[in-house]
Design an enzyme around this catalytic site. Structure first.
Site, PDB file in Angstrom:
ATOM      1  CG  ASP A 180      -3.814  -6.572 -15.621  1.00  0.00           C
ATOM      2  OD1 ASP A 180      -3.406  -7.216 -16.597  1.00  0.00           O
ATOM      3  OD2 ASP A 180      -3.691  -6.968 -14.450  1.00  0.00           O
ATOM      4  CG  LEU A 181      -9.542  -8.731 -14.329  1.00  0.00           C
ATOM      5  CD1 LEU A 181     -10.285 -10.060 -14.239  1.00  0.00           C
ATOM      6  CD2 LEU A 181     -10.511  -7.589 -14.115  1.00  0.00           C
ATOM      7  CG  ASP A 223      -5.255 -10.643 -15.797  1.00  0.00           C
ATOM      8  OD1 ASP A 223      -4.331 -10.770 -16.607  1.00  0.00           O
ATOM      9  OD2 ASP A 223      -5.096 -10.186 -14.655  1.00  0.00           O
TER      10      ASP A 223
END
Length: 563
Positions: A180-181, A223
């Site tokens: 996950d960004l 994301d």
């Protein structure tokens, strides 16, 4: 038209050639093959429009040749008409199901029928090709993420089942990485979704460079990404891959001429050690990734069983919060703030508490969950409205000049409607904007979010006062005092002296209070619990004091006793 006749009988080949010559009147270019092997060799060398293929062949029969051709895309662009000395409907159906476009009995071959069969076979093949192409396009839409070209969640979940099954047969382990960004939403909010899409595509490129071709990589959310690593023999392999990916995000992203920093949090889970099926493995990897976020982001975290218990607790708290906000109400208690010079009450800080009838969770536990789930937006509005209306009532009732301090989270400050909402509530309560103090922590300023900066400036310009809470605890930057519209600084309770007014801690407290006073900040000392600490605050000309010595956080009904 290029035609290949495949038949081991020379007489049958000659009859076909004659019929074709009559039908095509010289317009057919005919080649011949006497076996499946020789036919395959010719097909490899030359493209044919139609293959006229005998069902009965020595060695491998005609059906096998059809299957071989259709299994290889580079050989499959040809219509096939099957022939046989037998006139059998079931045989004809078998040929069609294998991939032929038409079937004709050798007894029925005439110039007209053969010509019609060729044309029909070509047209059917064209239609089949178009349908197959449409199927592939629909399949790609169903399985691929349009932005990044990666597998989507559905296709990933289906493929991981196959990977797990294959590895179970060999006794090997499968690792799942959930990625996950970090702070990606801030990029979208600040620079727009187009910039966010650029970051996503560049992130995919960087991760792909760290993987082998046989490792599954998918985008399973906005994301959020997932990677499967098969045939795992050691956890060190997972660590190496995960750290390689994390290192790839050290360099900034260039978006529309601006440098953007974006880390990545990675959670890892193993099959069968942590879960033995796809959904369980995904869940474990998600929990580990969530833990990596909690540990400070841009981390790699492996799943551990106790994370599940913690995750379940957080899930229960989030659901309970939704239920309370829909059917009941939280509680607000108020802690008085005093003048160190006169010891008179000059204001209150509103503090939220979990309702007694619904369990006993502390604000330190449920507020971060409210922020992550964005429930803080609705909860924060309730706090603002309740606190402002309460202090407005006390001001009217007791004819006193009082302020109300309300804690505001970074999530709320990013809400474009926050400013107008606070203005509306203050106006309806008939309270001066100056009497509303909005407390923020340095974490809101560290984010360097343009929306947060704009909200703070707008609130300050409207007369609301901004207080910087917990100053001196952990990370503190004097530059924040210079670059943000801050009016009040609250010294963290950890700065209070335990003993006499001497030593380094006294020097620190004295230095900070002098510096802040020289910069025209109103200074509030938190955590005042002894008379000696209160006297020290007065001695150092600290403007205000707050703590258990003076007043504990109390219900509104108990506040009346203070007046």
């Amino acid at each position: 038209m290029q035609i290949l006749v495949v038949d081991d009988d020379s007489i049958d080949r000659e009859m076909l050639r004659i019929s074709l010559d009559e039908a095509g009147k010289g317009g057919y270019d005919i080649s011949e093959a006497t076996s499946v092997e020789s036919a395959l060799a010719l097909i490899e060398q030359q493209r044919f429009d139609v293959i006229v293929l005998d069902y009965r062949m020595p060695g491998a029969d005609g059906i096998e040749l059809v299957i071989e051709i259709r299994s290889k895309p580079r050989l499959g662009g040809t219509a096939i008409v099957m022939t046989s000395g037998e006139d059998d409907d079931s045989l004809a159906l078998e040929c069609i199901e294998a991939g032929a476009q038409d079937f004709i009995s050798k007894e029925d071959i005439t110039r007209g029928k053969l010509e019609k069969a060729l044309l029909h076979a070509q047209k059917r093949f064209e239609i089949e090709q178009r349908m197959h192409q449409s199927y592939l396009q629909v399949k790609e839409l169903a399985e691929k993420d349009p932005l990044t070209g990666l597998s989507n969640r559905y296709h990933f979940e289906e493929s991981i089942k196959v990977v797990i099954a294959n590895n179970q047969r060999t006794g090997a382990s499968v690792a799942l990485l959930a990625l996950d960004l970090d702070d990606f939403k801030d990029i979208n909010d600040t620079l727009g979704h187009s910039a966010g899409d650029q970051v996503l595509k560049e992130a995919v490129r960087r991760v792909s460079m760290c993987l082998r071709n046989n490792e599954g990589f998918a985008r399973i959310g906005g994301d959020e990404f997932a990677i499967t690593l098969s045939n795992i023999s050691s956890i060190s392999v997972i660590t190496i891959v995960a750290n390689r990916i994390k290192k790839a995000f050290n360099a900034p992203f260039m978006v529309e001429g601006r440098e953007v920093r974006c880390g990545i949090s990675i959670g890892a889970a193993l099959c069968p050690a942590d879960a033995n099926e796809s959904q369980g493995l995904l869940k474990c990897a998600d929990i580990a990734m969530y833990r990596a976020k909690q540990k400070g982001k841009n981390q790699v975290c492996f799943y551990e069983l106790h994370y599940q218990e913690e995750f379940n607790r957080r899930f229960d708290i989030q659901n309970a919060m939704r239920n309370i906000m829909e059917h009941a109400s939280f509680r607000l208690v108020y802690q008085a703030i005093f003048s160190t010079e006169t010891r008179a009450i000059i204001g209150f800080e509103a503090l939220i508490r979990w309702p007694a009838a619904h369990g006993a969770y502390t604000p330190d536990e449920f507020i971060p969950i409210a922020e992550e789930s964005r429930l803080i937006l609705d909860l924060g509005r309730w706090i603002i409205k309740t606190a402002i209306e309460q202090v407005a009532h006390w001001k009217r009732e007791h004819k006193k000049e009082l302020s109300i301090s309300i804690n505001i989270s970074p999530v709320q400050l990013s809400d474009p409607e926050l400013v107008s909402y606070i203005v509306k509530v203050a106006d309806l309560a008939k309270i001066s904007n100056r009497d509303v103090i909005l407390e923020i922590t340095e974490t809101a300023l560290i984010k360097d979010n343009e929306k947060i900066s704009q909200s703070l400036k707008a609130l300050s310009d409207l007369g609301f006062r901004i207080a910087l809470d917990d100053f001196g605890m952990g990370y503190s930057s004097v530059s924040h005092l210079l670059h943000f519209p801050i009016h009040i600084v609250k010294l963290d309770k950890s700065l209070q002296l335990a003993d006499a007014n001497e030593g380094k801690q006294y020097g620190l407290l004295k230095g900070l209070s002098l510096m802040l006073a020289s910069m025209d900040f109103t200074v509030v000392a938190e955590g005042v619990e002894t008379e000696a600490q209160l006297q020290t605050c007065a001695k150092l000309n600290i403007d205000r004091a707050q703590g258990y010595l003076l007043a504990k956080p109390s219900e509104p009904t108990d506040i009346e006793k203070l007046f």
